[in-house]
Design a protein around this motif. Sequence first.
Motif, PDB file in Angstrom:
ATOM      1  N   GLY A  20      53.694  -6.441  88.521  1.00  0.00           N
ATOM      2  CA  GLY A  20      53.370  -5.184  89.193  1.00  0.00           C
ATOM      3  C   GLY A  20      51.885  -4.922  89.261  1.00  0.00           C
ATOM      4  N   LEU A  21      51.095  -6.007  89.308  1.00  0.00           N
ATOM      5  CA  LEU A  21      49.634  -5.890  89.324  1.00  0.00           C
ATOM      6  C   LEU A  21      49.057  -6.609  90.538  1.00  0.00           C
ATOM      7  CD1 LEU A  21      49.085  -6.743  85.548  1.00  0.00           C
ATOM      8  CD2 LEU A  21      48.979  -4.458  86.576  1.00  0.00           C
ATOM      9  N   GLY A  22      47.807  -6.335  90.818  1.00  0.00           N
ATOM     10  CA  GLY A  22      47.138  -7.018  91.907  1.00  0.00           C
ATOM     11  C   GLY A  22      46.867  -8.480  91.559  1.00  0.00           C
ATOM     12  N   VAL A  40      39.241   2.067  79.904  1.00  0.00           N
ATOM     13  CA  VAL A  40      39.147   0.710  80.433  1.00  0.00           C
ATOM     14  C   VAL A  40      39.638  -0.295  79.397  1.00  0.00           C
ATOM     15  CG1 VAL A  40      37.550  -1.064  81.221  1.00  0.00           C
ATOM     16  CG2 VAL A  40      37.273   1.291  82.007  1.00  0.00           C
ATOM     17  N   SER A  41      39.213  -0.134  78.138  1.00  0.00           N
ATOM     18  CA  SER A  41      39.585  -1.082  77.099  1.00  0.00           C
ATOM     19  C   SER A  41      41.075  -1.053  76.830  1.00  0.00           C
ATOM     20  CB  SER A  41      38.805  -0.790  75.805  1.00  0.00           C
ATOM     21  OG  SER A  41      39.169   0.478  75.291  1.00  0.00           O
ATOM     22  N   ARG A  42      41.719   0.122  77.062  1.00  0.00           N
ATOM     23  CA  ARG A  42      43.164   0.191  76.856  1.00  0.00           C
ATOM     24  C   ARG A  42      43.905  -0.475  78.003  1.00  0.00           C
ATOM     25  NH1 ARG A  42      42.175   5.507  74.822  1.00  0.00           N
ATOM     26  NH2 ARG A  42      42.581   6.390  76.880  1.00  0.00           N
ATOM     27  N   ARG A  43      43.347  -0.369  79.216  1.00  0.00           N
ATOM     28  CA  ARG A  43      44.038  -0.943  80.369  1.00  0.00           C
ATOM     29  C   ARG A  43      44.073  -2.461  80.306  1.00  0.00           C
ATOM     30  NH1 ARG A  43      41.410   3.147  83.409  1.00  0.00           N
ATOM     31  NH2 ARG A  43      39.792   1.692  84.070  1.00  0.00           N
ATOM     32  N   LYS A  44      43.012  -3.099  79.818  1.00  0.00           N
ATOM     33  CA  LYS A  44      42.965  -4.560  79.809  1.00  0.00           C
ATOM     34  C   LYS A  44      44.042  -5.187  78.931  1.00  0.00           C
ATOM     35  CE  LYS A  44      38.186  -5.220  81.271  1.00  0.00           C
ATOM     36  NZ  LYS A  44      36.861  -5.742  80.906  1.00  0.00           N
ATOM     37  N   PRO A  45      44.210  -4.735  77.684  1.00  0.00           N
ATOM     38  CA  PRO A  45      45.316  -5.290  76.889  1.00  0.00           C
ATOM     39  C   PRO A  45      46.674  -5.023  77.519  1.00  0.00           C
ATOM     40  CG  PRO A  45      43.744  -4.182  75.465  1.00  0.00           C
ATOM     41  CD  PRO A  45      43.359  -3.842  76.878  1.00  0.00           C
ATOM     42  N   GLU A  46      46.823  -3.863  78.165  1.00  0.00           N
ATOM     43  CA  GLU A  46      48.096  -3.536  78.799  1.00  0.00           C
ATOM     44  C   GLU A  46      48.393  -4.492  79.952  1.00  0.00           C
ATOM     45  OE1 GLU A  46      50.287   0.129  81.191  1.00  0.00           O
ATOM     46  OE2 GLU A  46      48.406   0.481  80.121  1.00  0.00           O
TER      47      GLU A  46
END
Length: 205
Positions: A52-54, A15-21
């Motif tokens: 490319g995100l919601g 989860v923590s990696r997805r947020k910065p990405e």
Amino acid sequence: MSSPAAPKLADEPRVSRRKPESLSKIKKAARRLFAERGYHATRPQDIAREAGLGHGTFYLHFPDKKACFLAFVEEARGELDAFVRARVAAQTSFEELIAGTLHAIYDYTESHPGVLNAAMTDEAVIDAEGAQAVPLVQRWGADWAGIVRVAAAHDGVSGVFDADIVGQAIVGAIHQAAAEGHRMGRSPQSVVTNLTRFLARALRP
């Protein structure tokens, strides 16, 4: 009793990696759209779609479009500052500093099309209500005021001037001269040469 919690702990790094990405994608998309369309023609949903995100992902990182735009302005200012510093580090005289800065601004604008024009959008146009952030042009004026003070201390500029006023005047001259030079078909070199001579002689001790 402790085993059910183990999967949650294992998932947390992902989860923590997805947020910065996702933040990086949002910022890159916002930069492209602000530079291409301007502030008013860009919507949060456009930024999310470009990334490319919601749509909801945008609001995980920014409360509104203005906050996203101000983050873009800060990034552009930092980039330009670093770009200019690298180009003028070896300049010694006030005149050389002006010429080097102007050349750097032109080069940055050419390699980052649309970024500065978008970043210089007047805050009053963005939101006429509430507390206003300091516009980028005004902050550049303050930076130039500091340069004028240093130059005056070393006899490169006359000490009779109010550095705060002169700093804002320099930024106004750069902005207007660049815009009119482009409209009239003048080369960047011609604009830099004339504006450098004018400012250096006007401020000479």
